[in-house]
Write a protein that holds these residues in place. Structure first.
Motif, short mmCIF file in Angstrom:
data_model
loop_
_atom_site.label_atom_id
_atom_site.label_comp_id
_atom_site.label_asym_id
_atom_site.label_seq_id
_atom_site.Cartn_x
_atom_site.Cartn_y
_atom_site.Cartn_z
N GLY A 58 1.94 0.61 -4.59
CA GLY A 58 2.33 1.47 -5.48
C GLY A 58 3.15 2.58 -4.88
N MET A 59 3.61 3.39 -5.74
CA MET A 59 4.38 4.89 -5.49
C MET A 59 3.92 6.15 -6.04
N VAL A 60 3.70 6.79 -5.20
CA VAL A 60 3.21 7.93 -5.79
C VAL A 60 4.27 8.95 -6.39
N GLY A 61 3.83 9.42 -7.77
CA GLY A 61 4.93 10.32 -8.35
C GLY A 61 4.48 11.33 -9.22
N MET A 121 -11.24 1.29 -0.48
CA MET A 121 -9.95 0.38 -1.05
C MET A 121 -8.58 0.81 -0.08
N GLU A 122 -7.99 -0.10 0.04
CA GLU A 122 -6.55 0.06 0.82
C GLU A 122 -5.33 0.42 -0.08
N TYR A 123 -4.29 1.06 0.35
CA TYR A 123 -3.11 1.51 -0.40
C TYR A 123 -2.06 1.16 0.18
N THR A 124 -0.96 0.31 -0.21
CA THR A 124 0.28 -0.04 0.39
C THR A 124 1.39 0.52 -0.47
N SER A 125 2.08 1.63 0.26
CA SER A 125 3.06 2.43 -0.55
C SER A 125 4.27 1.66 -0.25
N ILE A 126 4.92 1.05 -1.55
CA ILE A 126 6.19 0.49 -1.49
C ILE A 126 7.65 1.52 -1.83
N ARG A 127 8.64 0.77 -2.01
CA ARG A 127 9.85 1.42 -1.89
C ARG A 127 10.39 0.88 -3.54
N HIS A 128 10.06 0.04 -4.09
CA HIS A 128 10.43 -0.33 -5.48
C HIS A 128 9.19 -0.86 -6.40
N GLU A 129 8.98 -0.51 -7.29
CA GLU A 129 7.68 -0.96 -8.16
C GLU A 129 7.79 -2.28 -8.37
N GLY A 130 8.97 -2.93 -8.52
CA GLY A 130 9.19 -4.43 -8.75
C GLY A 130 8.36 -4.94 -7.78
#
Length: 658
Positions: free
Chosen positions: A140-143, A162-171
């Motif tokens: 996801g993306m935090v906003g 839990m693990e978190y992967t920060s992406i550049r585009h929600e798609g």
């Protein structure tokens, strides 16, 4: 001086990073600090100027008339003593908080008060319930409209639940979660803000829905008091997600929080579908002492066995057939061993749908390869010659080309799939593994030596494939060459995510699977799926023991990679060992072919590309360009061997040699 033991001492940098006479902004946990270095001394104070919040760490050190050092705010010139935080004249009400500082060797530490225990919130209840249901990964993306929810998820990651992967585009987050679900059968979650962040998920969520992959979408929303009138980023998310989600609910102050989260998880798992929770901004941080719940007492076994009558009828039809064949779909993935045991008892050939590619290795004596447009002439030949089709977990897509005029036994765990497109001779509602086990003990081996026929047909096809490897029109490397070389060096247990386009058709036709898992955008057929799907597969290798240590490969054309190219930096950030194979022909090659086949003029399918190999290197990964066939296998081997982050091999291919 000994460190103050009641404080948390946080490393904020190293001495070589800040020259004498300079200031900079550093962060200790979540506290923004102005760090200064002057006259051989170090000091730390609150970074926010009390005037209008100017960042003191972007200011400067100034000298007063008596040589006194002052930190000057870059916005309006307010001054502060770096050691005491006091302004000139000593007006304490406009002074700054300072923090103790220690230099330990070359490392700089700042002492701050221990982080107070955060009050438990509605978001914590949801996050804890997701963990209880086994959700291991968030993409996801935090906003601004999901900060309360993001903070609750952060707490779960800190505790390693839990693990978190920060992406550049929600798609990309949705595609990654979809691939994760297709591979593992377990849901990952996607985190977005309201409005455009949420709507960016929809393509990837539709991919998950139509391919029956469990995914949970968690979207922020504007505050409840501004629902409806048209506030900034306010759209009707319930309506926007209604068609794509099996379960979609708004989290409200009066909601039964753990029940909503449990239903989201259960629907995703049982229905193998998309679920959705909407979090208004003001609801995310409401204190709550509601208990988190889990799956205990809510999940049953999933085995559905065929009736005795159906098993007898199937046995009789198989006994009466002289040339039965099995068509294996992606729905048989979890229990493919039972299906192969049935095939071996019968001696019947096994062809797969394209989505099912790799379920039976092409090296198996009974494997017939892939059916349909992306398939092999072997599978087509046996389809034409057979007198009975045993369809297991196949959905009868028009791309697969199962001949409806043949006598068909169709087995599926979902009753609506049975005879969905046309009547079949014997529809059987059953779980495929249980059916295969029950039928194996009832059938006898067929008389015709189909394995010998298969070997002959494979020999013919492999000879033709070998001849295509040497094709050269002077415009690039052929697809047959690419996938022949990949077949030679690809690990047998690799996970391969493929995109959409000519590169995918060629992969289905030429690459011989030898045990790999293959992921694709099946029914949706969405270009851009490949690399984000590789990210989802890589996450699964971190989260589940069954996938640990397996190599992840993604494949696309230049058009597909361009859709989410910046996610390569996501892979660099998270150290994802993904090898991306990019077939660059400078165009949307599949569309060019379709225009020609339809007697249309070829129009607007050409692409302007950068050097993708150079792009990969600029992003911090490995990038290699291949223009000569003689260099291909070595370049593939080196890319596959790369560790610690992503690698990209850009292969200049001929659009005509697919």
């Amino acid at each position: 001086m000994p460190a103050d033991t009641h404080l948390d001492w946080i490393k904020v940098g190293e001495t070589g990073e800040l020259p004498e006479g300079r200031v900079k902004t550093v962060t200790a946990r979540t506290t923004s600090i102005c760090l200064s270095h002057f006259d051989g001394q170090w000091a730390a104070m609150d970074n926010r100027c009390p005037h209008q919040g100017g960042p003191l760490g972007e200011g400067s050190i100034e000298r007063g008339v008596e040589g006194q050092c002052w930190i000057r705010c870059p916005w309006h010139g307010w001054d502060f003593d770096p050691l005491t935080g006091a302004p000139p004249g000593g007006h304490e009400d406009t002074g700054q908080k300072t923090y103790p500082i220690e230099i330990r060797g070359e490392e700089i530490f700042v002492g701050i008060e221990p982080e107070p225990e955060a009050p438990r919130t509605t978001s914590d209840v949801i996050a804890e319930t997701l963990v209880n249901w086994g959700v291991k990964r968030i993409f996801g993306m935090v906003g601004h409209s999901n900060l309360g929810l993001a903070d609750a998820l952060r707490r779960q990651t800190i505790s390693a639940k839990m693990e978190y992967t920060s992406i550049r585009h929600e798609g990309a987050a949705a595609f990654a979660a979809s691939a994760y679900g297709k591979l593992t059968g377990k849901p990952a979650a996607c985190l977005t803000i309201a409005g455009p962040g949420a709507t960016n998920l929809l393509t990837g969520l539709w991919d998950a829905k139509v391919d029956r992959a469990p995914v949970i979408a968690l979207t922020g929303q504007v505050q409840t008091q501004v629902f409806g009138p048209g506030a900034f980023q306010d759209i009707d998310l319930s309506s926007a997600f209604a068609a794509v989600s099996r379960f979609s609910q708004v989290v409200l102050p009066s909601s039964n929080l753990s029940e909503l989260a449990s239903l989201a998880c259960k629907n995703a798992l049982v229905e193998r579908d998309v679920t959705h929770l909407i979090f208004p901004d003001d609801v995310q941080t409401i204190p709550s002492d509601a208990p988190a719940k889990g799956p205990e007492g809510r999940m049953s076994g999933a085995e559905i066995r065929a009736s005795a009558e159906d098993l007898s009828a199937a046995s009789a039809m198989i006994s009466a057939a002289s040339r039965p064949m099995i068509v294996l779909g992606h729905g048989a993935k979890p229990i493919v061993g039972d299906v192969i045991a049935l095939a071996e008892k019968l001696g019947a050939p096994v062809a797969t749908t394209f989505k099912g590619k790799g379920l039976i290795p092409d090296t198996h004596p009974l494997a017939a390869g892939v059916m349909g447009r992306s398939g092999t002439p072997i599978a087509s030949w046996f389809m034409n010659e057979c007198d009975l089709i045993i369809s297991l977990g196949a959905s009868f897509s028009n791309h697969t080309g199962i001949e409806p005029g043949k006598k068909i036994i169709q087995v599926d765990y979902e009753r609506m799939q049975l005879g969905k497109f046309h009547p079949v001779a014997l529809p059987i509602w059953a779980e495929i593994g249980a059916f295969s086990q029950d039928l194996t003990s009832r059938v006898e081996r067929i008389k015709i030596d189909m394995a010998a026929e298969l070997a002959d047909r494979w020999a013919i096809w492999r000879e033709e494939k070998a001849s295509r490897v040497s094709d050269n029109l002077g415009e690039g490397i052929s697809a047959a060459s690419v996938f022949a070389a990949l077949g030679d060096v690809c690990p047998k247990d690799a996970i391969i995510a493929v995109d959409v386009g000519n590169n995918t058709y060629s992969f289905g036709r030429y690459f011989e699977a030898s045990g790999q898992d293959v992921l694709m955008s099946g029914y949706l057929g969405s270009i851009g799926f490949g690399f984000p799907a590789g990210m989802g597969a890589w996450a699964a290798t971190q989260d589940y023991e069954a996938y640990k240590g397996r190599k992840v490969i993604s494949i696309s054309g230049d058009g597909g990679f361009g859709q989410y190219a910046m996610e390569f930096t996501t892979a660099v950030k998270h150290g994802m060992d993904i090898t991306h194979i990019l077939l660059n022909n400078g165009q949307l090659g599949k569309i060019t072919k379709e225009q020609r086949a339809g007697d249309f003029t070829v129009w607007q399918t050409d692409l302007v590309n950068p050097s993708f190999a150079a792009f990969a290197r600029l992003c911090g990964g490995q990038g290699t360009k291949v223009t000569e066939l003689g260099n291909l296998k070595q370049a593939l081997s080196e890319a596959l061997a790369h560790k610690g982050g992503p690698s990209l091999i850009e292969i200049m291919t001929d659009a005509e040699l697919v």
